[in-house]
Design a protein around this motif. Sequence first.
Motif, mmCIF file in Angstrom:
data_model
loop_
_atom_site.group_PDB
_atom_site.id
_atom_site.type_symbol
_atom_site.label_atom_id
_atom_site.label_comp_id
_atom_site.label_asym_id
_atom_site.label_seq_id
_atom_site.Cartn_x
_atom_site.Cartn_y
_atom_site.Cartn_z
ATOM 1 N N PRO A 180 7.991 1.791 -6.358
ATOM 2 C CA PRO A 180 7.966 2.368 -5.003
ATOM 3 C C PRO A 180 7.563 3.845 -4.996
ATOM 4 O O PRO A 180 6.826 4.282 -4.103
ATOM 5 C CB PRO A 180 9.408 2.179 -4.528
ATOM 6 N N VAL A 181 8.027 4.590 -5.980
ATOM 7 C CA VAL A 181 7.680 6.015 -6.042
ATOM 8 C C VAL A 181 6.189 6.196 -6.263
ATOM 9 O O VAL A 181 5.538 7.027 -5.625
ATOM 10 C CB VAL A 181 8.472 6.722 -7.168
ATOM 11 N N PHE A 182 5.623 5.388 -7.170
ATOM 12 C CA PHE A 182 4.184 5.483 -7.432
ATOM 13 C C PHE A 182 3.397 5.058 -6.204
ATOM 14 O O PHE A 182 2.355 5.642 -5.897
ATOM 15 C CB PHE A 182 3.803 4.603 -8.627
ATOM 16 N N PHE A 183 3.887 4.058 -5.485
ATOM 17 C CA PHE A 183 3.199 3.599 -4.284
ATOM 18 C C PHE A 183 3.156 4.697 -3.224
ATOM 19 O O PHE A 183 2.147 4.881 -2.539
ATOM 20 C CB PHE A 183 3.882 2.352 -3.728
ATOM 21 N N GLU A 184 4.248 5.425 -3.080
ATOM 22 C CA GLU A 184 4.261 6.551 -2.144
ATOM 23 C C GLU A 184 3.222 7.588 -2.536
ATOM 24 O O GLU A 184 2.511 8.137 -1.682
ATOM 25 C CB GLU A 184 5.654 7.184 -2.107
ATOM 26 N N ARG A 185 3.107 7.860 -3.830
ATOM 27 C CA ARG A 185 2.121 8.828 -4.301
ATOM 28 C C ARG A 185 0.711 8.321 -4.043
ATOM 29 O O ARG A 185 -0.185 9.077 -3.694
ATOM 30 C CB ARG A 185 2.322 9.090 -5.797
ATOM 31 N N LEU A 186 0.522 7.017 -4.227
ATOM 32 C CA LEU A 186 -0.781 6.403 -3.965
ATOM 33 C C LEU A 186 -1.165 6.587 -2.500
ATOM 34 O O LEU A 186 -2.318 6.913 -2.178
ATOM 35 C CB LEU A 186 -0.704 4.921 -4.327
ATOM 36 N N VAL A 187 -0.200 6.368 -1.600
ATOM 37 C CA VAL A 187 -0.454 6.535 -0.170
ATOM 38 C C VAL A 187 -0.830 7.976 0.140
ATOM 39 O O VAL A 187 -1.736 8.242 0.947
ATOM 40 C CB VAL A 187 0.775 6.091 0.648
ATOM 41 N N ILE A 188 -0.139 8.911 -0.505
ATOM 42 C CA ILE A 188 -0.465 10.332 -0.314
ATOM 43 C C ILE A 188 -1.904 10.599 -0.712
ATOM 44 O O ILE A 188 -2.682 11.217 0.035
ATOM 45 C CB ILE A 188 0.470 11.219 -1.165
ATOM 46 N N ASP A 189 -2.279 10.139 -1.897
ATOM 47 C CA ASP A 189 -3.636 10.377 -2.396
ATOM 48 C C ASP A 189 -4.678 9.778 -1.458
ATOM 49 O O ASP A 189 -5.728 10.384 -1.208
ATOM 50 C CB ASP A 189 -3.793 9.778 -3.795
ATOM 51 N N LEU A 190 -4.409 8.594 -0.923
ATOM 52 C CA LEU A 190 -5.356 7.949 -0.031
ATOM 53 C C LEU A 190 -5.493 8.720 1.279
ATOM 54 O O LEU A 190 -6.616 8.987 1.740
ATOM 55 C CB LEU A 190 -4.923 6.510 0.252
ATOM 56 N N LEU A 191 -4.374 9.071 1.887
ATOM 57 C CA LEU A 191 -4.422 9.770 3.174
ATOM 58 C C LEU A 191 -5.093 11.133 3.048
ATOM 59 O O LEU A 191 -5.879 11.532 3.912
ATOM 60 C CB LEU A 191 -3.009 9.911 3.742
ATOM 61 N N VAL A 192 -4.794 11.840 1.974
ATOM 62 C CA VAL A 192 -5.440 13.137 1.758
ATOM 63 C C VAL A 192 -6.933 12.938 1.501
ATOM 64 O O VAL A 192 -7.768 13.692 1.994
ATOM 65 C CB VAL A 192 -4.784 13.890 0.582
ATOM 66 N N GLY A 193 -7.270 11.895 0.742
ATOM 67 C CA GLY A 193 -8.669 11.605 0.485
ATOM 68 C C GLY A 193 -9.434 11.269 1.750
ATOM 69 O O GLY A 193 -10.643 11.509 1.851
ATOM 70 N N MET A 194 -8.736 10.726 2.753
ATOM 71 C CA MET A 194 -9.352 10.393 4.031
ATOM 72 C C MET A 194 -9.404 11.582 4.977
ATOM 73 O O MET A 194 -9.941 11.482 6.082
ATOM 74 C CB MET A 194 -8.588 9.233 4.679
ATOM 75 N N GLY A 195 -8.813 12.703 4.545
ATOM 76 C CA GLY A 195 -8.866 13.912 5.367
ATOM 77 C C GLY A 195 -7.610 14.194 6.155
ATOM 78 O O GLY A 195 -7.568 15.127 6.967
#
Length: 321
Positions: A180-195
């Motif tokens: 779950p912790v890694f998934f949260e980080r993944l979501v962060i990376d995706l949202l930031v990558g999308m701007g």
Amino acid sequence: MNGIYVLKAKKFMSIPDYQTVMLPLLRLAADGKEYRSRDAIECLTQDFALTDEERSEMLPSGTAPLFDNRVGWARTYLKQAGLLTSPKRGVFQITERGKAFLAKGPAQINVATLEQFDEFRAFRARRRDTTAENNAVVPRQAEQESSATQTPEDQLAFAYGRLRSELELDLLEQVKSVTPVFFERLVIDLLVGMGYGGSRQDAGRAIGKSGDGGIDGIIKEDKLGLDVIYVQAKRWEGTVGRPEIQKFAGALQGQRASKGVFITTSTYSREAVEFASLINTKIILIDGQQLAAMMIDHNVGVSTIGMYELKKIDSDYFEGE
């Protein structure tokens, strides 16, 4: 010249195709142990008695050894059929189904053989659906006729669509296995990558900190923070139903929020999608397939292994001849 061509053809044919690799790969795992992909490749290299020259044969892109690539595809197909599983990254192991299948003494394993398994047929169907959506030629019959009916550009587009759909499926499987912790980080990376989310540091502080009534985090909609978006990110096994979306919508209303994003590794029920489309609060639903596609589009969890540059004659250059 003829002798040279014969030698090249013989060399190419001596490297087994991915379907030929399937049965030896499954037999290698028959002892039930966990195998690293790299170790399996080395064992199969010896089984097929590949020479150093054959072992070093590269893909046309020059990005990976040809035999390694074929072993990778064989492993993917066996996994999709439920004969192999991946207990952790870069490792595979035979399943009970795989053991039972080997006990029948199959003479070979190929795509037609794997069609007996529901999971593999569903996997092939997803690939066909994705290809059709991309306006590429749909497999089987059309795939067999592609070389005669398609232009080279069409064939490239079809190949890209096929590789893309395979990658999406593998990526989603990987995402479902993370913590779950890694998934949260993944979501962060995706949202930031999308701007979204401002900086990654801002988003990192926001995601996973709220936990208020079904809200996992709050991120900036833009770098200035003129508006915010509320996020719910859940790894899910079953279908996400209307009650979960209602809960999220209620949490948004409690915050007087007008925008939210619900991200899951699973799918949404028809009732959940209809509810999200009818309420005044804007809630974007991102399912597992969309999540994998977005990760690829924004280079999250994937890397580029090769690029093909297409060129054409510059007619302007020759006009002054």
